[in-house]
Design a protein around this motif. Sequence first.
Motif, PDB file in Angstrom:
ATOM      1  N   LYS A  16      49.729  55.953  28.710  1.00 45.80           N
ATOM      2  CA  LYS A  16      50.099  57.482  29.419  1.00 45.80           C
ATOM      3  C   LYS A  16      49.358  58.431  29.189  1.00 45.80           C
ATOM      4  O   LYS A  16      49.240  59.288  30.057  1.00 45.80           O
ATOM      5  CB  LYS A  16      51.724  57.507  28.746  1.00 45.80           C
ATOM      6  N   LEU A  17      48.800  58.622  28.005  1.00 45.10           N
ATOM      7  CA  LEU A  17      47.841  59.737  27.794  1.00 45.10           C
ATOM      8  C   LEU A  17      46.605  59.513  28.742  1.00 45.10           C
ATOM      9  O   LEU A  17      46.238  60.474  29.133  1.00 45.10           O
ATOM     10  CB  LEU A  17      47.486  59.670  26.293  1.00 45.10           C
ATOM     11  N   ALA A  18      46.186  58.389  29.078  1.00 43.37           N
ATOM     12  CA  ALA A  18      45.179  58.161  29.883  1.00 43.37           C
ATOM     13  C   ALA A  18      45.324  58.809  31.265  1.00 43.37           C
ATOM     14  O   ALA A  18      44.608  59.015  32.019  1.00 43.37           O
ATOM     15  CB  ALA A  18      44.487  56.723  29.853  1.00 43.37           C
ATOM     16  N   ASN A  19      46.627  58.803  31.685  1.00 41.73           N
ATOM     17  CA  ASN A  19      47.184  58.929  33.174  1.00 41.73           C
ATOM     18  C   ASN A  19      47.622  60.283  32.981  1.00 41.73           C
ATOM     19  O   ASN A  19      48.188  60.458  34.107  1.00 41.73           O
ATOM     20  CB  ASN A  19      47.969  57.854  33.388  1.00 41.73           C
ATOM     21  N   GLY A  20      47.238  60.980  31.926  1.00 42.39           N
ATOM     22  CA  GLY A  20      48.196  62.447  32.073  1.00 42.39           C
ATOM     23  C   GLY A  20      49.298  62.650  31.702  1.00 42.39           C
ATOM     24  O   GLY A  20      50.022  63.711  32.375  1.00 42.39           O
ATOM     25  N   ILE A  21      50.139  61.508  31.327  1.00 42.69           N
ATOM     26  CA  ILE A  21      51.331  61.722  30.780  1.00 42.69           C
ATOM     27  C   ILE A  21      51.734  62.072  29.233  1.00 42.69           C
ATOM     28  O   ILE A  21      51.216  61.186  28.648  1.00 42.69           O
ATOM     29  CB  ILE A  21      52.187  60.681  31.637  1.00 42.69           C
ATOM     30  N   ASP A  22      52.533  62.896  29.011  1.00 36.42           N
ATOM     31  CA  ASP A  22      53.070  62.992  27.773  1.00 36.42           C
ATOM     32  C   ASP A  22      53.989  61.737  27.497  1.00 36.42           C
ATOM     33  O   ASP A  22      55.046  61.682  27.836  1.00 36.42           O
ATOM     34  CB  ASP A  22      53.885  64.338  27.432  1.00 36.42           C
ATOM     35  N   PRO A  23      53.471  60.893  26.419  1.00 32.32           N
ATOM     36  CA  PRO A  23      54.429  59.562  26.090  1.00 32.32           C
ATOM     37  C   PRO A  23      55.769  60.046  25.513  1.00 32.32           C
ATOM     38  O   PRO A  23      56.487  59.133  25.544  1.00 32.32           O
ATOM     39  CB  PRO A  23      53.346  59.161  25.186  1.00 32.32           C
ATOM     40  N   ILE A  24      55.624  61.304  24.791  1.00 31.84           N
ATOM     41  CA  ILE A  24      57.165  61.351  24.348  1.00 31.84           C
ATOM     42  C   ILE A  24      57.998  61.912  25.146  1.00 31.84           C
ATOM     43  O   ILE A  24      59.394  61.412  25.435  1.00 31.84           O
ATOM     44  CB  ILE A  24      57.104  62.418  23.058  1.00 31.84           C
ATOM     45  N   SER A  25      57.618  62.937  26.003  1.00 34.29           N
ATOM     46  CA  SER A  25      58.590  63.640  27.017  1.00 34.29           C
ATOM     47  C   SER A  25      58.574  63.014  28.500  1.00 34.29           C
ATOM     48  O   SER A  25      59.441  63.065  29.229  1.00 34.29           O
ATOM     49  CB  SER A  25      58.443  65.082  27.192  1.00 34.29           C
ATOM     50  N   SER A  33      45.492  71.145  29.787  1.00 35.34           N
ATOM     51  CA  SER A  33      45.980  70.513  28.207  1.00 35.34           C
ATOM     52  C   SER A  33      44.531  69.956  27.799  1.00 35.34           C
ATOM     53  O   SER A  33      43.801  69.306  28.634  1.00 35.34           O
ATOM     54  CB  SER A  33      47.058  69.727  28.325  1.00 35.34           C
ATOM     55  N   THR A  34      44.515  69.965  26.649  1.00 30.58           N
ATOM     56  CA  THR A  34      43.231  69.368  26.035  1.00 30.58           C
ATOM     57  C   THR A  34      43.609  67.747  26.189  1.00 30.58           C
ATOM     58  O   THR A  34      42.487  66.977  26.309  1.00 30.58           O
ATOM     59  CB  THR A  34      43.081  69.714  24.447  1.00 30.58           C
ATOM     60  N   LEU A  40      38.679  62.760  27.203  1.00 32.52           N
ATOM     61  CA  LEU A  40      39.592  62.119  26.369  1.00 32.52           C
ATOM     62  C   LEU A  40      40.548  60.956  27.090  1.00 32.52           C
ATOM     63  O   LEU A  40      40.668  59.896  26.565  1.00 32.52           O
ATOM     64  CB  LEU A  40      40.653  63.239  25.839  1.00 32.52           C
ATOM     65  N   SER A  41      40.840  61.275  28.471  1.00 35.37           N
ATOM     66  CA  SER A  41      41.124  60.189  29.167  1.00 35.37           C
ATOM     67  C   SER A  41      40.593  58.843  29.126  1.00 35.37           C
ATOM     68  O   SER A  41      40.997  57.789  29.163  1.00 35.37           O
ATOM     69  CB  SER A  41      41.448  60.720  30.782  1.00 35.37           C
ATOM     70  N   ARG A  42      39.109  59.249  29.367  1.00 39.57           N
ATOM     71  CA  ARG A  42      38.334  57.711  29.295  1.00 39.57           C
ATOM     72  C   ARG A  42      38.364  57.120  27.868  1.00 39.57           C
ATOM     73  O   ARG A  42      38.368  55.996  27.620  1.00 39.57           O
ATOM     74  CB  ARG A  42      36.685  58.174  29.626  1.00 39.57           C
ATOM     75  N   CYS A  43      38.521  57.929  26.764  1.00 39.05           N
ATOM     76  CA  CYS A  43      38.587  57.450  25.445  1.00 39.05           C
ATOM     77  C   CYS A  43      39.951  56.768  25.527  1.00 39.05           C
ATOM     78  O   CYS A  43      40.242  55.548  24.753  1.00 39.05           O
ATOM     79  CB  CYS A  43      38.688  58.421  24.605  1.00 39.05           C
TER      80      CYS A  43
END
Length: 187
Positions: A16-25, A33-34, A40-43
């Motif tokens: 989710k983070l890699a795809n730009g989605i907040d995994p909590i909300s 957004s940082t 970071l997405s690649r990471c």
Amino acid sequence: MTELEKMQRAKMYMDKLANGIDPISETEMAEDSTLNNVRLSRCFFYVSDILRQVIENGGAVKTVKRSKREDFQSPPELAKTFSFSKQPIRISEFVARLNEHIDTERMKKMTTTVITGWLLDKGFLALHEYPDGKKNRVPTKQGEYIGLSTEIRTGQYGEYHAVLYSEDAQRFVVDNLDSMLEAYRNK
């Protein structure tokens, strides 16, 4: 929750983070957004893939053992294929050229220690202590005869005496490489 389930959840968060989605909300992250930074997405994608591999392996981290490499061996026909330098060179440059002739996945690289140790033992080099207490290898008369010389150079710690290997000295080392390797293995 088992360790495997924790890994699966961590992988889901990374995806989710890699795809730009907040995994909590479960909402899209702002462009500035940082966590939405391309690096970071690649990471996150990378970590997700590692987690996928561990999950597919039942949660166990698989270590890959490197096959044991054999000791350096002088390649056949080295004297004919080696690129001798017409200009005198440092031992590190010479050894780098030697290592270009081997498969480093299969064989350990040659080190300068093998050569300089043998030259010291045979009297072609000697340890010299300078007035400032620094020690350096220097060619003996016998070493000068085969083509070793010194040159004063300046490095990050000041002046030093660099031992240089002429083309004749390089050929001498190649001709005696098997003896050098034998002596090193028997130490």
